[in-house]
Scaffold this active site. Structure first.
Site, PDB file in Angstrom:
ATOM      1  N   LYS A 155      -2.359  -1.555  -3.756  1.00  0.00           N
ATOM      2  CA  LYS A 155      -2.933  -0.099  -3.438  1.00  0.00           C
ATOM      3  C   LYS A 155      -2.130   0.441  -4.150  1.00  0.00           C
ATOM      4  CE  LYS A 155      -5.612   1.938  -0.573  1.00  0.00           C
ATOM      5  NZ  LYS A 155      -6.168   1.950   0.785  1.00  0.00           N
ATOM      6  N   LYS A 170       0.932  -1.052   0.020  1.00  0.00           N
ATOM      7  CA  LYS A 170       0.397   0.453   0.065  1.00  0.00           C
ATOM      8  C   LYS A 170       0.914   1.480   0.535  1.00  0.00           C
ATOM      9  CE  LYS A 170      -3.451   2.041   2.744  1.00  0.00           C
ATOM     10  NZ  LYS A 170      -4.286   2.497   3.816  1.00  0.00           N
ATOM     11  N   TYR A 205     -14.996   1.296  -6.211  1.00  0.00           N
ATOM     12  CA  TYR A 205     -16.241   2.024  -6.743  1.00  0.00           C
ATOM     13  C   TYR A 205     -17.275   2.010  -7.897  1.00  0.00           C
ATOM     14  CZ  TYR A 205     -13.857   3.507  -2.339  1.00  0.00           C
ATOM     15  OH  TYR A 205     -12.978   3.745  -1.555  1.00  0.00           O
ATOM     16  N   ARG A 256       1.677  10.127   5.545  1.00  0.00           N
ATOM     17  CA  ARG A 256       2.012   8.835   5.632  1.00  0.00           C
ATOM     18  C   ARG A 256       2.975   8.250   5.582  1.00  0.00           C
ATOM     19  NH1 ARG A 256      -3.549   8.506   7.839  1.00  0.00           N
ATOM     20  NH2 ARG A 256      -5.759   8.694   7.230  1.00  0.00           N
TER      21      ARG A 256
END
Ligand code: PBG
Length: 327
Positions: free
Chosen positions: A247, A194, A312, A216
């Site tokens: 991801k 990720k 999505y 992050r």
């Protein structure tokens, strides 16, 4: 011309093109992420993700039924609690929002598979994915809380857990905690590779986790790196991950391919909120043909090697599969 090979021969007839397709997409490999919010009667549009909504546990079953009717089989929940605190206690509370969403889903639409996102950023007042220490997240204080979160989600009905926090050692800790609680058959889908991506922007708006200071980068991966993704994947597999995720998806197709060629477990890709938002925005402005772009990008992710896609666009893709426009 005298040609031995005429590649166009296999492109002349639409039925032949269909027959020889190398990449096929099935509804059963799609995972539809849904945002659930604590409260009642909520069906709230998400401005940065047009077409996606937040639901409360009472309005959720209808949305789940619609997904099931379209042939979607797998759902992933992201939770938005009413109260956030320093240590994200609503993430591992037995009556937290994900836990309640699991109960509602299992009760009213039990035929679906429910996956819980295991992370703390939606639950912490500071918006980071764990317990804060200085400018960073304290790995070893966070891991036990993630394990607790996973166990409480499974106790509430989750069929699978998906840790997205990127702490070291969390897969092993979650596996051990699940096993000790008797959930030996509950799989872990780890967000193994990720990246610290700007493509998560719309999600943070959707999940109300966009308030954090800094970035992050001390836990999510630097997107200049490829080998490091393999290190993360190897580590998560050693720790007991059952499914590996890469991801985001579209800017990381090379990573998806490399991981696919390297491991013997299923590989999932997460086409994230920014990928969704860009296609939606360009489509709404008439700059691109939205459904054609959805079909092409989705197929590209599978062609890169993903066997599972978190997207999505799951409902749109299911519709296109029904219409024979994709797959
Ligand atoms: C963290 C999490 C994030 C996403 C999924 N899980 C956001 C982050 O890491 O900041 C992003 C998903 C998306 O952008 O669609 N719980």
């Amino acid at each position: 011309m005298e040609l031995v090979k005429r590649p166009r021969r296999l492109r002349m007839d639409g039925r032949v093109r269909d027959m020889i397709r190398e990449t096929r997409i099935t509804k059963k490999s799609l995972i539809y992420p849904i945002f659930v919010e604590e409260g009642q009667g909520i069906i709230r549009e998400i401005p940065t993700m047009p077409g996606q909504k937040r639901y409360s546990p009472d309005t959720l079953p209808k949305a789940l039924e619609e997904a099931a009717e379209k042939g979607i089989q797998n759902i992933m929940f992201f939770g938005i609690p009413k109260h956030k605190d320093e240590c994200g206690s609503q993430a591992y509370c037995d009556h937290g929002i994900i836990q309640e969403a699991m109960r509602a889903g299992k009760k009213y639409v039990p035929q679906l598979l429910y996956i819980g996102d295991v992370c703390m950023c939606e639950y912490t007042s500071h918006g980071h994915c764990g317990i804060i220490k200085g400018d960073s997240v304290d790995n070893d204080k966070t891991v036990p809380l993630l394990a607790k979160t996973a166990v409480s989600q499974v106790a509430a009905g989750a069929d699978m857990v998906a840790p997205s926090d990127m702490m070291d050692g969390r897969v092993a800790a979650i596996r051990q905690a699940l096993d000790e609680a008797g959930y030996i058959d509950t799989p872990i889908m780890s967000y193994a590779a990720k990246y610290a991506s700007a493509f998560y922007g719309p999600f943070r708006d959707a999940a109300g986790s966009d308030n954090f200071k800094g970035n992050r980068k001390t836990y999510q991966m630097d997107w200049h790196n490829r080998r490091e993704a393999l290190k993360e994947v190897d580590t998560d597999l050693e720790e007991g991950a059952d499914i590996i995720m890469v991801k985001p998806a579209l800017s990381y197709l090379d990573i998806i391919r490399e991981v696919r060629d390297r491991v013997n477990v299923p590989v999932a890709a997460y086409s994230v909120s920014g990928e969704y938002a860009m296609i939606k925005a360009a489509g709404a402005q008439g700059m691109v043909d939205e459904s054609a772009i959805i079909a092409e990008t989705t197929t590209g992710i599978y062609r890169a090697g993903a066997e599972i896609l978190i997207t999505y666009f799951a409902m749109e893709i299911a519709q296109m599969i029904d219409e024979g426009r994709i797959g």
